[in-house]
Enzyme design. Structure first.
Site, PDB file in Angstrom:
ATOM      1  N   SER A  45       0.857  -1.033  -0.377  1.00 14.02           N
ATOM      2  CA  SER A  45       0.022   0.052   0.315  1.00 14.02           C
ATOM      3  C   SER A  45       0.731   1.131   0.018  1.00 14.02           C
ATOM      4  O   SER A  45       0.459   2.780  -0.542  1.00 14.02           O
ATOM      5  CB  SER A  45      -1.151   0.004   1.000  1.00 14.02           C
ATOM      6  OG  SER A  45      -1.801  -1.114   1.029  1.00 14.02           O
ATOM      7  N   CYS A 259      -9.783  -2.476   3.510  1.00 14.32           N
ATOM      8  CA  CYS A 259      -9.061  -1.038   2.918  1.00 14.32           C
ATOM      9  C   CYS A 259      -9.269  -1.015   1.811  1.00 14.32           C
ATOM     10  O   CYS A 259     -10.340  -0.167   0.788  1.00 14.32           O
ATOM     11  CB  CYS A 259      -7.199  -1.262   2.935  1.00 14.32           C
ATOM     12  SG  CYS A 259      -6.481  -0.124   3.608  1.00 14.32           S
ATOM     13  N   LEU A 260      -8.209  -1.222   0.582  1.00 16.81           N
ATOM     14  CA  LEU A 260      -8.422  -0.531  -1.037  1.00 16.81           C
ATOM     15  C   LEU A 260      -9.434  -1.749  -1.119  1.00 16.81           C
ATOM     16  O   LEU A 260     -10.930  -0.917  -2.205  1.00 16.81           O
ATOM     17  CB  LEU A 260      -7.980  -0.955  -1.762  1.00 16.81           C
ATOM     18  CG  LEU A 260      -7.645  -1.276  -3.765  1.00 16.81           C
ATOM     19  CD1 LEU A 260      -8.339   0.870  -3.749  1.00 16.81           C
ATOM     20  CD2 LEU A 260      -6.302  -1.269  -3.928  1.00 16.81           C
ATOM     21  N   GLN A 263     -12.961  -0.129  -0.436  1.00 16.14           N
ATOM     22  CA  GLN A 263     -14.092   1.265  -1.548  1.00 16.14           C
ATOM     23  C   GLN A 263     -13.533   0.255  -2.756  1.00 16.14           C
ATOM     24  O   GLN A 263     -14.446   1.532  -2.814  1.00 16.14           O
ATOM     25  CB  GLN A 263     -12.066   2.318  -1.308  1.00 16.14           C
ATOM     26  CG  GLN A 263     -12.076   2.616   0.219  1.00 16.14           C
ATOM     27  CD  GLN A 263     -10.152   3.126   0.403  1.00 16.14           C
ATOM     28  OE1 GLN A 263      -9.463   3.109  -0.960  1.00 16.14           O
ATOM     29  NE2 GLN A 263      -9.449   3.825   1.153  1.00 16.14           N
ATOM     30  N   ASN A 301      -3.802   2.098   7.519  1.00 12.03           N
ATOM     31  CA  ASN A 301      -2.368   2.818   6.065  1.00 12.03           C
ATOM     32  C   ASN A 301      -3.701   3.091   4.609  1.00 12.03           C
ATOM     33  O   ASN A 301      -3.696   2.327   4.298  1.00 12.03           O
ATOM     34  CB  ASN A 301      -1.699   2.068   5.751  1.00 12.03           C
ATOM     35  CG  ASN A 301      -0.973   1.985   4.747  1.00 12.03           C
ATOM     36  OD1 ASN A 301      -0.934   3.469   4.414  1.00 12.03           O
ATOM     37  ND2 ASN A 301      -0.110   1.464   3.641  1.00 12.03           N
ATOM     38  N   GLY A 303      -5.011   6.679   2.579  1.00 16.19           N
ATOM     39  CA  GLY A 303      -5.421   8.089   2.260  1.00 16.19           C
ATOM     40  C   GLY A 303      -6.453   8.571   1.676  1.00 16.19           C
ATOM     41  O   GLY A 303      -6.346   9.735   0.972  1.00 16.19           O
ATOM     42  N   HIS A 344      -6.813  -2.938   9.230  1.00 16.40           N
ATOM     43  CA  HIS A 344      -6.364  -3.976   9.075  1.00 16.40           C
ATOM     44  C   HIS A 344      -6.463  -4.988  10.234  1.00 16.40           C
ATOM     45  O   HIS A 344      -5.793  -4.844  11.181  1.00 16.40           O
ATOM     46  CB  HIS A 344      -4.444  -3.326   8.797  1.00 16.40           C
ATOM     47  CG  HIS A 344      -4.571  -2.956   7.132  1.00 16.40           C
ATOM     48  ND1 HIS A 344      -3.830  -3.842   6.100  1.00 16.40           N
ATOM     49  CD2 HIS A 344      -4.388  -1.198   7.039  1.00 16.40           C
ATOM     50  CE1 HIS A 344      -3.972  -2.618   5.160  1.00 16.40           C
ATOM     51  NE2 HIS A 344      -3.832  -2.047   5.540  1.00 16.40           N
ATOM     52  N   GLU A 346      -5.446  -7.583  10.108  1.00 11.37           N
ATOM     53  CA  GLU A 346      -4.355  -8.513   9.966  1.00 11.37           C
ATOM     54  C   GLU A 346      -3.686  -8.271  10.863  1.00 11.37           C
ATOM     55  O   GLU A 346      -2.131  -9.238  10.973  1.00 11.37           O
ATOM     56  CB  GLU A 346      -4.377  -8.990   8.963  1.00 11.37           C
ATOM     57  CG  GLU A 346      -3.556  -8.319   8.012  1.00 11.37           C
ATOM     58  CD  GLU A 346      -3.613  -7.263   7.962  1.00 11.37           C
ATOM     59  OE1 GLU A 346      -3.145  -6.109   7.042  1.00 11.37           O
ATOM     60  OE2 GLU A 346      -5.186  -7.131   7.590  1.00 11.37           O
TER      61      GLU A 346
END
Length: 369
Positions: A45, A259-260, A263, A301, A303, A344, A346
């Protein structure tokens, strides 16, 4: 050797060069973790980014081969207040400085990282350049910084061929397809230790191939669930991937995204995302699980963030929120067996606080763990 960090707003920080020598342009972001620098550097990332560690001492416990989150580091640069020349830990296999040089990561130490972090927090993440050249042309540097954009990163970090990981429990209870948008190794391990055989697919694998299942002998066996991984960059750039995610969503297969992936699924179902001023990066972000009524300290993590107001209540509801700024940290979809989180689970900022989400994923596939 001396080094200089020049930011897009004209700010200049001088210090000593560490790691590889040369110039590097990247997006400068800060991370508030006190430890975990090796995991940070090898987290896909961070592709296209330089990391400013706000904690003043890095490298004090060295590096080792076990803590890598991928096959190589992806961060472009590292900025620290002080780099320990030696590592003191029974697992230490080398110094952080040598690790940076080995993997061609430029860096700088001796910088007032507290002032730099405050600047990035108030003015937002911005492009920067680390150079070991004593005399440079400011105008040329500013032109490079203005032209730089983090793009095409998912294509850079994803694997090129599917890869199968056997469960570590000794018995194969579930078959999981994991989409690699920049997956961290521990995400795979969290599934393996729960009895999952994990097949990791390249990012642009068609949904049709995933839904067909795994070829076992002469016939296809359906996957029990699909996981969408973390990854770098602007989620809205991944137009083709979003179409495939939509196809996965329209099936009945259990879905879990991080995360991504979180999104991308939001975009695939009509919601919007936007870039944050300085993002969330660190191991100390408080997140509230609204259904459980509990707060967890999480590793983060990212943005970009899902715009909560754009989420159609007929499609999903917000399940987790960030306690600091009330941003969306999780979605529970109305479609059965489908949920996502921004943080996250994990990672382990505490005693594996949020790994319960992997158990929830197992339960969505019909398990009891």
């Amino acid at each position: 050797m001396k080094a200089t960090l020049i930011l897009a707003n004209g700010a200049v920080f001088r210090g000593d060069a560490i790691g590889a020598m040369g110039d590097r342009v990247c997006e400068m972001v800060f991370n508030t973790s006190m430890t975990g620098y090796q995991e940070i550097l090898t987290d896909p990332s961070y592709a296209g980014q330089g990391v400013v560690m706000s904690y003043p001492l890095m490298g004090n416990y060295g590096v080792n081969h076990e803590d890598n989150e991928s096959v190589r580091p992806w961060a472009e640069a590292l900025v620290v207040r002080h780099l320990s020349p030696v590592g003191s830990n029974f697992r230490c296999e080398g110094s952080l400085g040598d690790y940076l040089r080995e993997h061609d990561i430029v860096g700088i130490q001796g910088v007032d990282t507290r002032a730099l972090t405050k600047l990035l927090r108030s003015q937002g993440t911005m492009n920067g350049m680390i150079t070991c050249v004593e005399h440079f042309h400011v105008r040329e540097v500013m032109d490079k910084l203005a032209a730089y954009r983090v793009s095409g990163t998912v294509e850079r970090v994803t694997r090129q061929e599917p890869q199968v990981y056997a469960p570590t429990t000794g018995s194969l209870d579930w078959r999981v397809a994991l989409m690699d948008y920049g997956v961290k190794q521990n995400m795979i391990e969290c599934l393996r230790k729960r009895g999952c055989e994990v097949t990791v697919f390249p990012a642009h694998t068609p949904a049709e191939e995933i839904l067909r299942g795994e070829l076992v002998g002469r016939s296809y066996v359906p996957y029990d669930g699909v996981m969408l991984s973390n990854g770098p960059g602007d989620p809205a750039d991944n137009v083709d991937i979003i179409k495939e995610v939509r196809a996965l969503y329209e099936s009945t297969i259990p879905l879990f995204a991080v995360c991504l992936g979180h999104q991308l699924l939001a975009l695939a179902t009509g919601a919007k995302t936007h870039k944050m001023v300085f993002g969330h990066r660190g191991g100390n972000h408080p997140v509230k699980d609204l259904e459980a009524g509990r707060c967890f300290i999480t590793s983060q993590n990212h943005g970009y963030v899902v715009d909560g107001a754009s989420v159609d209540p007929a499609v999903a509801q917000v399940s987790h929120v960030n306690v600091n700024d009330n941003t969306v940290e999780g979605l529970k979809y109305k479609r059965p067996n489908c949920f996502t989180v921004q943080f996250h689970p994990e990672a382990s900022p505490g005693p594996e606080d949020t790994e319960y989400l992997f158990n929830r994923f197992i339960a969505s596939m019909g398990g009891d763990r």
